[in-house]
Design a protein around this motif. Structure first.
Motif, short mmCIF file in Angstrom:
data_model
loop_
_atom_site.label_atom_id
_atom_site.label_comp_id
_atom_site.label_asym_id
_atom_site.label_seq_id
_atom_site.Cartn_x
_atom_site.Cartn_y
_atom_site.Cartn_z
N MET A 113 0.85 -1.20 0.00
CA MET A 113 0.00 0.00 0.00
C MET A 113 0.89 1.24 0.00
N LYS A 114 0.53 2.21 -0.84
CA LYS A 114 1.32 3.44 -0.94
C LYS A 114 1.19 4.27 0.33
N GLU A 115 2.34 4.74 0.84
CA GLU A 115 2.33 5.60 2.00
C GLU A 115 1.96 7.03 1.59
N PRO A 116 1.08 7.69 2.32
CA PRO A 116 0.76 9.08 1.98
C PRO A 116 1.94 9.99 2.27
N GLN A 117 2.03 11.08 1.56
CA GLN A 117 3.11 12.02 1.77
C GLN A 117 2.63 13.45 1.52
N LEU A 118 3.43 14.39 1.99
CA LEU A 118 3.18 15.79 1.69
C LEU A 118 4.00 16.16 0.45
N TYR A 119 3.35 16.77 -0.52
CA TYR A 119 4.02 17.11 -1.76
C TYR A 119 4.60 18.52 -1.67
N ILE A 120 5.73 18.61 -0.99
CA ILE A 120 6.36 19.90 -0.77
C ILE A 120 7.85 19.82 -1.11
N ALA A 121 8.41 20.94 -1.51
CA ALA A 121 9.84 21.03 -1.79
C ALA A 121 10.52 21.70 -0.62
N ASP A 122 11.68 21.18 -0.22
CA ASP A 122 12.41 21.81 0.88
C ASP A 122 13.26 22.96 0.35
N ALA A 123 13.80 23.76 1.28
CA ALA A 123 14.55 24.95 0.90
C ALA A 123 15.78 24.62 0.06
N ASP A 124 16.47 23.52 0.40
CA ASP A 124 17.67 23.16 -0.36
C ASP A 124 17.33 22.80 -1.80
N SER A 125 16.22 22.14 -2.00
CA SER A 125 15.80 21.79 -3.37
C SER A 125 15.48 23.05 -4.17
N ILE A 126 14.87 24.02 -3.52
CA ILE A 126 14.55 25.28 -4.21
C ILE A 126 15.82 26.02 -4.58
N ARG A 127 16.74 26.14 -3.63
CA ARG A 127 17.99 26.88 -3.89
C ARG A 127 18.87 26.18 -4.93
N SER A 128 18.80 24.87 -4.99
CA SER A 128 19.66 24.13 -5.91
C SER A 128 19.16 24.19 -7.35
N GLY A 129 17.93 24.62 -7.56
CA GLY A 129 17.36 24.66 -8.89
C GLY A 129 16.58 23.42 -9.25
N ALA A 130 16.37 22.54 -8.27
CA ALA A 130 15.62 21.31 -8.54
C ALA A 130 14.14 21.59 -8.78
N VAL A 131 13.64 22.70 -8.25
CA VAL A 131 12.24 23.08 -8.49
C VAL A 131 12.22 24.02 -9.69
N THR A 132 12.13 23.43 -10.86
CA THR A 132 12.21 24.22 -12.08
C THR A 132 11.42 23.56 -13.19
N ASP A 133 11.26 24.28 -14.28
CA ASP A 133 10.65 23.73 -15.48
C ASP A 133 11.71 23.02 -16.31
N ILE A 134 11.36 21.92 -16.91
CA ILE A 134 12.34 21.08 -17.59
C ILE A 134 13.05 21.82 -18.73
#
Length: 393
Positions: free
Chosen positions: A1-22
């Motif tokens: 069974m799939k575990e529920p999760q929060l779909y959020i990006a952490d600060a390090d992911s934002i600063r690294s550029g991981a939260v971006t358009d392809i």
């Protein structure tokens, strides 16, 4: 069974550029393969249009944008956060090798658009409310991951208080709010709930009773006043639109009833689905407003980022896509919203009244390090309110 999760990006992911358009990732790949990654550019952030009926907006989110860019090989020029601006004016310019910040565009625009949109709507509500209290109650309309940002933007825009408890940690602003309908429903009795609140909650919290749960607002307001007497600071009317009727007449009835029964000291606050028109209509007969969704989900201030100059050898070449003005620019202000956009190295314009124009963009980051003291949210809010006062002069 799939575990529920929060779909959020952490600060390090934002600063690294991981939260971006392809497509920014692919652009960087192409430039790197062709030896163009270190091409120096100047990218301008601006809003070429505003929502219908808007003549200005409030620039917000600069601190978060700088936090994203910190440590990158870039210089940043920007208007002070909280500046009221008009369409086409450059709000911020990023200067440096394009691949240093290409993948950060998505996050930077998201920060600036969202905070600017919320701050602008809060400022419009602030103007509509006049000298009445405005509290931001909109967190339930947003993903919880961005609650501190929304409180910050609403406070900057002119709200007197915010409800989120994390606002004290992030902003140094004590949260505001008293009771929901749930408290009264659990007790099953309004008076018992109001008295329990008065007995338990810290004395520094104003006793504002919610007075529209089971009975007519006029009836419950008088019940609360009789139950708490001089300890009652105010009543809040949160009547849903499905039962509201004419809200102005409801408020007038409550005010009249409280007054003739000797409770003139009791203030009236209104919340629930309010926007500028409702606030403007009620501001002369209420003491304050709780505004949520209209500030939390405002019309979007569509800030975009466009390259306006590219360095070729030792010279900067003004260049931009069609529909945008090429070149590095400065904005000079003579008085509020009497602004002039000129090339960066051009002679400042003359103000009609003979005063010296003020340049709005200043260097705030050099080679990835912030070089100017960042203002507090209280300072930014004061700056916004100072500008808004000019509309009533």
């Amino acid at each position: 069974m799939k575990e529920p999760q929060l779909y959020i990006a952490d600060a390090d992911s934002i600063r690294s550029g991981a939260v971006t358009d392809i497509y920014f990732v692919r652009t960087r790949q192409v430039l790197a393969a062709k030896g163009l990654c270190d091409t120096y550019v100047r990218a301008e952030l601006h809003a070429y249009s505003l929502p219908r009926g808007y003549e200005w907006a409030v620039f917000a989110g600069l601190e978060e944008a700088l936090a994203i860019l910190r440590g990158r090989r870039v210089n940043v020029y920007a208007m002070p956060e909280g500046t009221l601006f008009k369409p086409m004016e450059p709000l911020m310019v990023i200067e440096g090798p394009y691949c240093e910040f290409a993948e950060l565009e998505t996050a930077i625009l998201g920060v600036l658009r969202h905070e600017t949109s919320i701050a602008t709507k809060a400022a419009r509500i602030r103007l509509a409310a006049g000298d009445r209290t405005v509290l931001f109650f909109g967190l339930r309309a947003l993903h919880p991951a961005i609650a501190p940002m929304a409180d910050r933007a609403a406070y900057i825009g002119g709200c007197d208080g915010v409800s989120g408890i994390m606002s004290e940690r992030f902003l140094g602003v004590k949260p505001t709010g008293t009771m929901p309908h749930a408290l009264i429903i659990v007790f099953g009795d309004q008076v018992k709930a109001w008295k329990a609140f008065d007995e338990v909650v810290d004395e520094t919290v104003p006793r504002i009773a919610l007075t529209d749960t089971f009975y007519d607002e006029r009836v419950e307001a008088l019940m609360a006043a009789k139950a708490l007497g001089s300890r009652l600071y105010g009543v809040r009317l949160d009547t849903p639109s499905s039962r509201r009727g004419n809200m102005r007449k409801i408020v007038q009835e409550v005010r009249w009833t409280l007054d003739i029964n000797g409770f003139r000291h009791v203030k009236i606050f209104v919340s629930g689905g309010l926007d500028e028109d409702e606030v403007r209509e009620l501001r002369d007969i209420v003491d304050g407003f709780g505004v949520g969704t209209s500030i939390a989900f405002p019309p979007s201030i569509d800030i975009s980022m466009d390259i306006v100059e590219v360095r070729r050898g030792d010279k900067w070449e003004p260049i931009a896509k069609r529909g945008k003005l090429p070149g590095f620019k400065q904005v000079y202000r003579c008085r509020l919203l009497e602004d002039y956009i000129v090339p960066w190295d051009a002679k400042p314009p003359s103000c009609p009244d003979g005063s010296k124009p003020k340049p709005l963009l200043e260097k705030v980051m050099e080679n990835g390090e912030i070089i100017k003291e960042l203002p507090t949210v209280h300072d930014i809010r004061s700056y916004v309110l100072e500008q808004l006062r000019a509309f009533s002069q």
